[in-house]
Design an enzyme around this catalytic site. Structure first.
Site, PDB file in Angstrom:
ATOM      1  CE1 TYR A 154      42.177  46.555  37.962  1.00 52.82           C
ATOM      2  CE2 TYR A 154      42.801  49.005  38.299  1.00 52.82           C
ATOM      3  CZ  TYR A 154      42.607  47.823  38.933  1.00 52.82           C
ATOM      4  OH  TYR A 154      43.023  47.722  40.150  1.00 52.82           O
ATOM      5  CE  LYS A 174      41.891  36.544  29.249  1.00 51.46           C
ATOM      6  NZ  LYS A 174      42.800  37.795  28.741  1.00 51.46           N
ATOM      7  CG  ASP A 179      38.256  44.871  16.345  1.00 46.99           C
ATOM      8  OD1 ASP A 179      36.881  44.817  16.844  1.00 46.99           O
ATOM      9  OD2 ASP A 179      38.974  44.128  16.919  1.00 46.99           O
ATOM     10  CE  LYS A 181      37.882  43.327  32.982  1.00 46.82           C
ATOM     11  NZ  LYS A 181      38.028  42.898  34.298  1.00 46.82           N
ATOM     12  CG  ASN A 195      35.259  47.061  29.291  1.00 44.55           C
ATOM     13  OD1 ASN A 195      34.473  47.687  29.895  1.00 44.55           O
ATOM     14  ND2 ASN A 195      35.482  45.922  29.983  1.00 44.55           N
ATOM     15  CG  PHE A 214      46.724  44.455  28.415  1.00 49.69           C
ATOM     16  CD1 PHE A 214      47.845  45.225  28.069  1.00 49.69           C
ATOM     17  CD2 PHE A 214      47.268  43.781  29.639  1.00 49.69           C
ATOM     18  CE1 PHE A 214      48.974  45.418  28.680  1.00 49.69           C
ATOM     19  CE2 PHE A 214      48.208  44.271  30.354  1.00 49.69           C
ATOM     20  CZ  PHE A 214      49.136  44.937  29.964  1.00 49.69           C
ATOM     21  CG  ASN A 251      35.654  41.960  38.665  1.00 51.67           C
ATOM     22  OD1 ASN A 251      36.304  42.365  37.906  1.00 51.67           O
ATOM     23  ND2 ASN A 251      35.805  40.779  38.798  1.00 51.67           N
ATOM     24  CE1 TYR A 290      38.414  35.362  32.516  1.00 48.96           C
ATOM     25  CE2 TYR A 290      38.345  36.784  30.469  1.00 48.96           C
ATOM     26  CZ  TYR A 290      38.798  36.402  31.598  1.00 48.96           C
ATOM     27  OH  TYR A 290      40.070  36.963  32.297  1.00 48.96           O
ATOM     28  CB  SER A 319      42.743  35.026  33.712  1.00 47.83           C
ATOM     29  OG  SER A 319      41.954  35.044  34.777  1.00 47.83           O
TER      30      SER A 319
HETATM   31  C1  WQD Z   1      35.816  38.142  44.011  1.00 48.78           C
HETATM   32  C2  WQD Z   1      35.097  37.519  45.381  1.00 48.78           C
HETATM   33  C3  WQD Z   1      32.821  36.717  44.849  1.00 48.78           C
HETATM   34  C4  WQD Z   1      31.221  40.749  43.667  1.00 48.78           C
HETATM   35  C5  WQD Z   1      36.965  37.236  38.142  1.00 48.78           C
HETATM   36  C6  WQD Z   1      37.415  36.611  36.830  1.00 48.78           C
HETATM   37  C7  WQD Z   1      38.893  36.611  36.700  1.00 48.78           C
HETATM   38  C8  WQD Z   1      39.311  37.878  36.831  1.00 48.78           C
HETATM   39  C9  WQD Z   1      39.023  38.782  37.978  1.00 48.78           C
HETATM   40  C10 WQD Z   1      39.519  38.902  34.627  1.00 48.78           C
HETATM   41  C11 WQD Z   1      34.280  36.196  44.988  1.00 48.78           C
HETATM   42  C12 WQD Z   1      32.947  37.753  45.605  1.00 48.78           C
HETATM   43  C13 WQD Z   1      32.195  39.663  43.913  1.00 48.78           C
HETATM   44  C14 WQD Z   1      30.350  40.980  44.592  1.00 48.78           C
HETATM   45  C15 WQD Z   1      31.032  39.358  46.167  1.00 48.78           C
HETATM   46  N1  WQD Z   1      38.618  38.886  35.570  1.00 48.78           N
HETATM   47  N2  WQD Z   1      31.889  38.817  45.242  1.00 48.78           N
HETATM   48  N3  WQD Z   1      30.124  40.555  45.678  1.00 48.78           N
HETATM   49  O1  WQD Z   1      35.216  35.929  40.503  1.00 48.78           O
HETATM   50  O2  WQD Z   1      37.574  36.000  41.768  1.00 48.78           O
HETATM   51  O3  WQD Z   1      37.558  36.733  39.297  1.00 48.78           O
HETATM   52  O4  WQD Z   1      37.521  38.644  37.959  1.00 48.78           O
HETATM   53  O5  WQD Z   1      40.172  38.559  34.018  1.00 48.78           O
HETATM   54  O6  WQD Z   1      39.226  35.988  35.646  1.00 48.78           O
HETATM   55  O7  WQD Z   1      36.987  34.900  37.144  1.00 48.78           O
HETATM   56  O8  WQD Z   1      36.469  38.134  40.887  1.00 48.78           O
HETATM   57  O9  WQD Z   1      35.775  40.318  41.908  1.00 48.78           O
HETATM   58  O10 WQD Z   1      34.152  39.038  40.707  1.00 48.78           O
HETATM   59  O11 WQD Z   1      35.105  38.087  42.907  1.00 48.78           O
HETATM   60  O12 WQD Z   1      30.877  38.400  47.138  1.00 48.78           O
HETATM   61  O13 WQD Z   1      29.482  41.910  44.195  1.00 48.78           O
HETATM   62  O14 WQD Z   1      34.066  38.531  45.620  1.00 48.78           O
HETATM   63  O15 WQD Z   1      31.915  35.650  45.110  1.00 48.78           O
HETATM   64  O16 WQD Z   1      34.493  35.566  46.015  1.00 48.78           O
HETATM   65  P1  WQD Z   1      36.689  36.588  40.633  1.00 48.78           P
HETATM   66  P2  WQD Z   1      35.375  38.975  41.539  1.00 48.78           P
END
Ligand code: WQD
Length: 336
Positions: free
Chosen positions: A11, A152, A58, A84, A35, A80, A198, A148, A124
């Site tokens: 991405y 990092k 790889d 993750k 991925n 990258f 996410n 994870y 991150s």
């Molecule tokens: C965002 C908010 C959830 C999904 C993670 C990793 C970070 C990076 C980005 C890789 C939170 C809420 C989420 C859903 C929800 N990844 N949520 N319902 O957890 O801040 O970060 O992803 O590099 O390192 O930690 O991102 O998008 O998962 O969550 O309510 O179905 O959305 O609780 O508050 P996050 P997220």
């Protein structure tokens, strides 16, 4: 410069590839497609009208990495590639340590042999762990809550030690906040495997009818509306930050850390409302229990990146929501 993007079919990698080529650099991609999809690279070639050397390897495979470096005059690396998923890292920590650490060590060893001195690392905001206060500044304490995140932070330490031992090596550590959105063409975008972890890809799949209802993980956080607050940044702004980081690495030695965020925190419900408003699409949601490991709020102080890198995020939340939907609505099943 000739820039190697490991995980460049992903991405953030694909969006960075577009911006690097626009800025006049040559991109070479190494990706094992665990991925990501080779189609994404074809789309980048279409957007940039440029043929991109692509190695399906790889990055932990030293022989394969060595062959890539011997066939291309690499001048900088943006790393990258890595596993993750926070939750998955708790289930299979050894695979995360093996993959995410080994790849960095392999790259550093091959770079040293070929005299490559510029390394930009995809870190991150997760390295801040449970922040004592926000907004987050680069010098604040770090400490992780999942394997994870530890990979990092360990990579940040390895890279700083490598730069301390080699005065020619230039390392830039980019701490991403929450990238969302997609290139304006709608031809590249976020394409998670399976059910998205996410927030934004989950929302766009609800909008596309692939998923029924968004679960909002908790509404009892210490935030303005009780739902989690994060620093969402347009992936194109994030990609432009990498171009600035490559330029900075070329002109400096040693290690520098930068937060790449907007400095503005939005809650889950803020994002849902903004998406509905920008795209005139209803998003059904229900409040669910908190997700293990989630924190109340996390957003950046992006001052250092603005003052030192000469970079700041420019795109609005409306653009992030509109571009996310433009990608998903034109690619209902991603690259498949
Ligand atoms: C965002 C908010 C959830 C999904 C993670 C990793 C970070 C990076 C980005 C890789 C939170 C809420 C989420 C859903 C929800 N990844 N949520 N319902 O957890 O801040 O970060 O992803 O590099 O390192 O930690 O991102 O998008 O998962 O969550 O309510 O179905 O959305 O609780 O508050 P996050 P997220």
């Amino acid at each position: 410069m000739n820039v190697l993007l490991t995980g460049g079919a992903g991405y953030i990698g694909t969006h960075t590839c577009v911006e690097l080529i626009k800025a006049g650099h040559k991109a070479i991609i190494a990706d094992n497609f665990s991925n990501s999809s080779p189609k994404a690279v074809e789309r980048v070639e279409e957007i940039t009208n440029t043929k991109i050397p692509l190695y399906k390897i790889d990055v932990c495979d030293k022989e394969a990495v060595e062959k890539l470096f011997s066939e291309n005059k690499i001048e900088a690396v943006i790393h990258f590639a890595g596993l993750k998923a926070v939750g998955e890292s708790c289930a299979i920590p050894l695979a995360y340590y093996r993959n995410n650490i080994d790849s960095t060590l392999t790259l550093l060893e091959v770079m040293k042999k070929h005299g490559v001195k510029n390394f930009v690392f995809s870190s991150s905001a997760t390295v801040y762990g449970i922040p004592e206060k926000v907004p987050l500044v680069e010098g604040m304490p770090t400490g992780c809550t999942n394997p994870y995140g530890w990979t990092k932070l360990m990579n940040e330490q390895i890279l700083q030690d490598a730069a301390n031992a080699d005065e020619e090596l230039s390392v830039v550590l980019l701490r991403y906040f929450n990238p969302i959105g997609a290139h304006e063409s709608g031809r590249i975008g976020e394409n998670p495997n399976g059910i998205p972890n996410n927030l934004m890809p989950y929302i766009t799949q609800v909008a596309a009818g692939r998923l029924k209802c968004l679960g909002v993980f908790g509404n009892d956080y210490n935030t303005h509306d009780g739902t989690g607050v994060r620093d969402y940044i347009h992936v194109v702004d994030l990609a432009k930050g990498h171009v600035k980081a490559i330029n900075y690495a070329q002109e400096h030695k040693g290690t520098e850390i930068f937060n790449l965020g907007t400095g503005v925190g939005y809650s889950v419900l803020d994002i849902v409302k903004a998406f509905i408003k920008a795209n005139k699409i209803e998003i059904p949601f229900e409040i669910k229990p908190r997700r293990a490991g989630d924190i109340d709020e996390c957003y950046a102080d992006p001052t250092k990146a603005r003052e030192v890198l000469g970079w700041q995020a420019e795109k609005s939340l409306e653009e992030m929501c509109r571009d996310s939907w433009n990608w998903q609505s034109n690619n209902i099943n991603g690259y498949d």
